[in-house]
Design an enzyme around this catalytic site. Structure first.
Site, PDB file in Angstrom:
ATOM      1  N   ASP A  78       4.562 -10.356 -10.004  1.00 48.47           N
ATOM      2  CA  ASP A  78       4.045  -9.420 -11.018  1.00 48.47           C
ATOM      3  C   ASP A  78       4.922  -9.375 -12.255  1.00 48.47           C
ATOM      4  O   ASP A  78       4.406  -9.243 -13.381  1.00 48.47           O
ATOM      5  CB  ASP A  78       3.924  -8.024 -10.407  1.00 48.47           C
ATOM      6  CG  ASP A  78       2.823  -7.954  -9.369  1.00 48.47           C
ATOM      7  OD1 ASP A  78       2.835  -7.002  -8.574  1.00 48.47           O
ATOM      8  OD2 ASP A  78       1.958  -8.846  -9.340  1.00 48.47           O
ATOM      9  N   ASP A 122       5.450  -5.055  -8.389  1.00 51.73           N
ATOM     10  CA  ASP A 122       4.747  -4.272  -9.412  1.00 51.73           C
ATOM     11  C   ASP A 122       5.735  -3.334 -10.099  1.00 51.73           C
ATOM     12  O   ASP A 122       5.731  -3.197 -11.330  1.00 51.73           O
ATOM     13  CB  ASP A 122       3.652  -3.415  -8.776  1.00 51.73           C
ATOM     14  CG  ASP A 122       2.609  -4.201  -8.002  1.00 51.73           C
ATOM     15  OD1 ASP A 122       2.958  -4.730  -6.926  1.00 51.73           O
ATOM     16  OD2 ASP A 122       1.463  -4.287  -8.475  1.00 51.73           O
ATOM     17  N   ASP A 181      -0.859  -2.251  -7.971  1.00 46.97           N
ATOM     18  CA  ASP A 181      -0.851  -1.747  -6.579  1.00 46.97           C
ATOM     19  C   ASP A 181       0.590  -1.646  -6.078  1.00 46.97           C
ATOM     20  O   ASP A 181       0.990  -2.292  -5.109  1.00 46.97           O
ATOM     21  CB  ASP A 181      -1.681  -2.650  -5.660  1.00 46.97           C
ATOM     22  CG  ASP A 181      -1.106  -4.057  -5.528  1.00 46.97           C
ATOM     23  OD1 ASP A 181      -1.296  -4.682  -4.454  1.00 46.97           O
ATOM     24  OD2 ASP A 181      -0.441  -4.538  -6.472  1.00 46.97           O
TER      25      ASP A 181
END
Ligand code: RIB
Ligand code: CA
Length: 307
Positions: free
Chosen positions: A239, A14, A9
């Site tokens: 992440d 990310d 996302d």
């Protein structure tokens, strides 16, 4: 060769994770699936296109679920920016997103090559939960699943007790933790315990390359947010830590397997990660918790993406 499927996302961290994977010599991103999380599905999907453009990766992108399984929840625009990439205002990517839904792609890819693909989940687990419901054999067909999510000591970053990915879709998290075993979990507390130092942040920002410029532009807002919070320059990389654990499992220096479940109905605790630290539940340990990680090596993986 580690063949990756990344459910994501984007999201600033990310982006860092995908950049590190794209630059990793012994890994190949086979597919990216997007989900609503930090920002809308439209934005997370557009951001995934931009990130792959910057890294020169031609992997297919499949858009997934635009809302959680049951209850809607907010995004994380305050940290990631309204556009999800630090309000860096990159022009729209010309890249075309696949017509196939991410949930169907997750199932098809695993059945096409059982045991070949490593799945890394960096956002709410909505896509994975639906895929698992449609094909309960998936845990046997993905080589490995690494998840960023949960607050294993209930030190929440979104509510008092819940981490963002699990809080954004608690039902999906509950399904995955219960029915997808084994999995490796990189939690919020592990993230906070493994920050990049001021020197590491400065070294990352000092590179002179288009990728480094991208990193700077998308990360500045998050860096400012964290400096205000911690009183010094630092970067938290939830992440990226999860991606690093997938790329080099030995990066996890200490781990423990416990039974873990997700609270669904607590007025104050919905989305809380409930870890059976003492084996009191009598339930089978189902989640491998990454507890200590080699932060220096994680930093090197991102550094390598900026050259
Ligand atoms: O709680 C951290 C997680 O929530 C990370 O995946 C970040 O990108 C946000 O999605
Ligand atoms: Ca994320």
């Amino acid at each position: 060769m580690i063949r990756l499927v990344v459910d994501t996302d984007p999201g600033v961290d990310d982006a860092h994770a995908i950049m590190a994977a794209a630059a990793y010599p012994d890994a190949r991103i086979e597919a990216v699936t997007t989900v609503k999380g930090n920002v809308s599905l439209e934005r997370t999907t557009a951001n995934a296109c931009t990130i792959l453009d910057v890294m020169g990766i031609n992997a297919p992108i499949y858009a997934g679920c635009e809302q959680a399984l049951v209850a809607e929840s907010g995004g994380a625009e305050g940290f990631h920016g309204a556009d999800g990439l630090g309000d860096s205002a990159y022009p729209p990517s010309p890249r075309k997103v696949e017509a196939e839904h991410a949930v169907h792609a997750l199932i098809r890819l695993a059945n096409a090559e059982p045991g070949a693909l490593t799945l890394v989940a960096l956002g709410p687990l909505t896509n994975l939960a639906l895929a698992l419901r449609l094909d309960p054999t998936l845990p046997r067909k993905y080589r490995r699943l690494v998840v960023m999510g949960g607050a294993i000591r209930s030190m929440g970053n979104t509510t008092l007790t819940a981490e963002f990915n699990f809080h954004a879709d608690p039902e999906a998290a509950a399904i995955i933790l219960r029915d997808w075993t084994p999995l490796t979990l990189v939690s919020w507390e592990t993230t906070v315990e493994h920050p990049f130092s001021e020197a590491q942040v400065k070294a990352l920002l000092a590179h002179n390359s288009p990728r480094a410029e991208f990193l700077r532009r998308i990360s500045q807002g998050a860096l400012t947010f964290l400096e205000h919070l911690f009183g010094r320059p630092t970067m938290l990389e939830p992440d990226l830590l999860a991606m690093a654990a997938a790329l080099e499992p030995e990066i996890v220096r200490r781990k423990a397997t416990h039974h873990v479940a997700v609270e669904l109905s607590g007025a104050l605790t919905r989305g809380q990660t409930c870890v059976d630290w003492y084996g009191m539940s009598g339930k089978q340990p189902n989640v491998e918790l990454a507890l200590e990680m080699n932060t220096e090596r994680v930093w090197e993986l991102l550094q390598a993406a900026l050259i």
